[in-house]
Enzyme design. Structure first.
Site, PDB file in Angstrom:
ATOM      1  N   HIS A  72       0.977  -1.033   0.178  1.00 45.56           N
ATOM      2  CA  HIS A  72      -0.041  -0.314  -0.056  1.00 45.56           C
ATOM      3  C   HIS A  72       1.202   0.688  -0.251  1.00 45.56           C
ATOM      4  O   HIS A  72       0.527   2.141  -0.424  1.00 45.56           O
ATOM      5  CB  HIS A  72      -0.876  -0.147   1.673  1.00 45.56           C
ATOM      6  CG  HIS A  72      -2.071   0.901   1.861  1.00 45.56           C
ATOM      7  ND1 HIS A  72      -1.452   2.133   2.153  1.00 45.56           N
ATOM      8  CD2 HIS A  72      -2.507   1.616   0.801  1.00 45.56           C
ATOM      9  CE1 HIS A  72      -2.073   3.209   2.449  1.00 45.56           C
ATOM     10  NE2 HIS A  72      -3.375   3.244   1.371  1.00 45.56           N
ATOM     11  N   CYS A  98      34.957   6.039 -25.209  1.00 46.51           N
ATOM     12  CA  CYS A  98      33.540   5.968 -23.829  1.00 46.51           C
ATOM     13  C   CYS A  98      34.855   6.645 -22.497  1.00 46.51           C
ATOM     14  O   CYS A  98      35.840   6.378 -21.659  1.00 46.51           O
ATOM     15  CB  CYS A  98      33.734   4.810 -22.772  1.00 46.51           C
ATOM     16  SG  CYS A  98      35.144   3.792 -23.145  1.00 46.51           S
TER      17      CYS A  98
END
Length: 796
Positions: A421, A752
């Site tokens: 919940h 990279c």
């Protein structure tokens, strides 16, 4: 054709268009029974009372006037919400059934018993409001469910209690806030044969990642016993994630996450005379074991895809496993209402710096970060103590907590999973939340200044004090197209799905060592040679981490392959270049059990690292485990978009030795489409680029190491920091030369590094050299993409 005068309708005769008649929950059950059984989805049989039956009950008991009077008194301030709810529930519970309605329910229950072949069959009795799960109103979770109901009289009592639950305080408050007329919302009751999950397991699954909106995975939560513990957030469940696009591939098992939950207790049938259900502790074996086997995980994920395909939208699904037969069933399905309605355009990216001491860790809900003061509450009755904008800390929540949750800046709970919940409401409210933290209510105290961070992946953290929080808006729709590919550097599996909306051309660098450090944590040689490990503390920790793995080396393969799979899934089917481990010896020694297997080096940066380790007797067995993880990733899970890259390969002879070892471990270049790249970061890679190009399919320039070794500057030296410059003419000569050599040889080449992010002129230089791809961190992707586009247009 349905007659609205019908009191009872079997699921077989319902469809999703019958919401006004039986509510969203029951209409959906009917839809699945009618249409999805033929596609292999098993749904337990049952029936629903109609809205007509509800109104007949209301009118027979004179309840319209009772409701109107009670609400009028509340609106005039003559009665509180609590007093009003209590009055109305009592009136419904005391009302008698109209004989026609009662007879219809009894008759259909007896018919259901006959269909099942059991007398007084046990059923689940669930409320289904007639406006439930509409796009602008979700009544889900506000009314009651009753399990293990047996016999016609017990069923009639449970149905009456469902009707009464239409007037819980939270349901009245919700309708008031939404402006719904209380006398225009009816309630249908679904009566469904129970799956014996009390001696099996159950849970919830979503056909979308509930945190990022990534559409490529099914997320499954699982616990022992009846499913109410998962729905209510009273238990920390197992969590599984399955990559949907590969489910159709024969033999593939694309489970990209398996997280063992604590599962401290479960809900089971009560003993005779003690009610219908009870909650009991789980056994040690249940806590240490997964609820679902891998074939069961895959079966549920396939069903989620079938259901999503039929409904045409992401779905929120409840499932159960029968402990007697071992069969799986779907017991509920409804459209997912948060991520599927999220704006597809710009989204926020948060970063947290200057963090204090880490106080609490749990599952992160959302991707934001906030700072605030702790407000520790035991009960929603303490609402007067809550300070607006505070960080709500409690054991777990239910719908009674919603008024407080709406006033909070963040939420932290001890218990619950991603489908609890607290998690569901936090998503709806757009609040960062940490659930399943275990001991937050013990470690945190009122008015404590903290930072709640859900911006660092699957794990959320509560830090002491107020950290620096930066927020950036990213708009993927505004990204220009470029000829040069711009890819992502990804290392953290937990955060990989955050970036799925970016139009990147793949993953240019996935650092295996980061995954080992965060997901595995244990030195591979300590697993292989566990029996001879001398460090008692490390041995105890390894025993704890590898619980459930008879073969300790299998733990390494399992954890590493799943961590890499999340990165491979994020941008599938685009290429994902995974660099084999490139720890330095001091970093390897810091892994659990690692000190015994690593030499001491004065300068690890240019020592026993990269390719040299893979064929050495010191690490050859560890490299074999890395290869096994890649094989599993590509061949068992199905991620054949994975490219392997070898770091710090100093010579052609070393390249030949590594490729030979990889082939021995089942990773033969060219077989099953496997491509193998090499890092271009040692000057010898540049000098002998044509020879390396004969052995590898591509290069990735590691600008940090190439700068270090070209200029002779230790990249970690603070004293020489101003000399470390990847735009130095010597370094640029190296980069330009290796790009040209790769192009001449027909090999792919990329870079990279952070340089293109920080320096537009460096991105322009790479484009002018004809580089194929540039790989950058996700937060700099859009900026680099714009710089590359300008460079391709010849603009400064």
């Amino acid at each position: 054709m349905k007659d609205l005068g019908n009191q009872i309708i079997r699921f077989d005769d319902l469809a999703r268009g019958d919401v006004a008649l039986v509510g969203g929950k029951n209409a959906s059950l009917g839809e699945m029974v009618r249409h999805l059984g033929a596609r292999g989805v098993d749904v337990p049989p049952g029936f629903a009372t109609t809205s007509h039956a509800y109104w007949q009950f209301v009118d027979a008991g004179g309840l319209r006037a009772v409701v109107a009077r009670a609400l009028k008194a509340m609106h005039e301030g003559k009665a509180t919400l609590a007093e009003t709810g209590k009055t109305l529930r009592a009136a419904f519970l005391q009302a008698d059934w109209p004989e026609e309605t009662a007879a219809a329910i009894r008759a259909e229950y007896e018919a259901l018993c006959d269909r099942i072949g059991r007398k007084d069959v046990d059923v689940a009795v669930r409320s289904s409001a007639t406006a439930e799960d509409l796009p602008d109103a979700s009544f889900a979770g506000q009314q009651e469910t009753f399990l293990n109901i047996r016999g016609p009289e017990a069923l009639l009592d449970a149905c009456r209690r469902c009707y009464a639950s239409l007037f819980t305080d939270r349901a009245i408050s919700y309708r008031e806030a939404k402006g719904f007329d209380h006398l225009k919302v009816a309630l249908s009751v679904g009566v469904q044969v129970m799956v014996r999950s009390d001696i099996g397991g159950s849970g919830v699954m979503f056909s979308i990642d509930t945190e990022t909106g990534f559409e490529g995975v099914v997320v499954i939560d699982a616990a022992w016993g009846l499913g109410e513990t998962v729905v209510q957030g009273n238990v920390d469940p197992d969590e599984y994630q399955v990559f949907k696009p590969l489910l159709a591939r024969a033999g593939a098992v694309p489970i990209v996450e398996k997280r063992l939950g604590a599962k401290a207790h479960k809900m089971i049938y009560a003993r005779a005379g003690e009610g219908t259900t009870r909650t009991v502790p789980t056994s040690k074996a249940e806590r240490a074991g997964f609820v679902l086997s891998e074939p069961e995980i895959v079966q549920l994920a396939r069903w989620a895809c079938v259901i999503e395909d039929h409904y045409g939208c992401p779905m929120d699904i409840e499932w159960a496993k029968d402990g007697e037969s071992g069969a799986l069933f779907i017991v509920q399905a409804r459209p997912e209402t948060v991520q599927s309605r999220r704006e597809a355009g710009a989204y926020r990216s948060y970063s947290v710096t200057d963090k204090g001491r880490k106080l609490v860790t749990g599952l992160s809900i959302g991707d934001a970060a906030v700072a605030g003061r702790v407000c520790l509450l035991d009960s929603p009755r303490d609402i007067d103590r809550f300070v607006d904008g505070g960080v709500l800390v409690t054991g777990n929540t239910d719908p009674d907590w919603v008024p407080i949750m709406k006033r909070a800046a963040a939420i932290v709970t001890d218990r619950g999973g991603r489908t609890s919940h607290a998690a569901i409401v936090s998503r709806e409210l757009g609040l960062p939340a940490i659930v399943g933290a275990g001991n937050a209510t013990h470690l945190l105290h009122d008015e404590q200044e903290v930072t709640v961070s859900c911006a660092e992946g699957d794990q959320g953290f509560v830090y002491e004090g107020t950290a620096q929080i930066a927020e950036e808006m990213l708009d993927p729709a505004a990204v220009p197209e470029t000829r040069t590919q711009v890819m992502l550097n990804l290392a953290n599996p937990a955060a990989a799905f955050r970036w799925w909306r970016l139009p990147a051309d793949g993953v240019g660098l996935a650092r295996m060592e980061f995954v080992i450090n965060t997901h595995v944590r244990i030195h591979p040689m300590a697993l292989i040679h566990f029996d001879t490990l001398q460090d008692a503390e490390a041995k105890a920790k390894i025993t704890e981490l590898t619980a459930g793995h008879d073969d300790k080396a299998a733990y390494f393969v399992d954890r590493l392959s799943r961590g890499l799979a999340r990165i491979a899934a994020a941008l599938h089917p685009k290429p994902v270049i995974i660099r084999m481990s490139d720890f330095k010896t001091n970093e390897y020694a810091d892994l659990i059990g690692g000190a015994q297997f690593e030499p001491h080096e004065e300068n690890p940066m240019i020592g026993f690292r990269g390719a040299s380790r893979y064929t050495s007797p010191r690490y050859r067995e560890g490299f074999a485990l890395e290869c096994r993880a890649i094989r599993r990733l590509r061949e068992e899970m199905g991620f054949d978009n994975v490219v392997v890259m070898i770091p710090f390969c100093r010579s052609v002879a070393e390249a030949d030795r590594v490729l030979a070892v990889m082939a021995q471990e089942g990773l033969e270049r060219g077989k099953n489409g496997l491509q193998v790249y090499v890092m271009a970061e040692v000057p010898s890679n540049v000098v002998l680029a044509p020879a390396f190009a004969e052995r590898f399919d591509g290069f990735s320039i590691g600008s940090n190491d190439l700068t270090q070794l070209t200029l002779g500057v230790d990249r970690d030296s603070e004293t020489l920091a101003e000399l470390f410059d990847e735009q130095d003419p010597a370094v640029k000569w190296m980069i330009g030369h290796v790009i040209a050599a790769a192009k001449d040889a027909g090999a792919k080449i990329g870079l990279c590094g952070q340089g293109p992010s920080d320096h537009p002129e460096f991105a322009r230089f790479l484009v002018e050299c004809g580089i194929d791809s540039i790989s950058v961190t996700p937060d700099s992707f859009i900026r680099v993409k714009e710089q590359v586009a300008r460079a391709e247009r010849g603009r400064p």
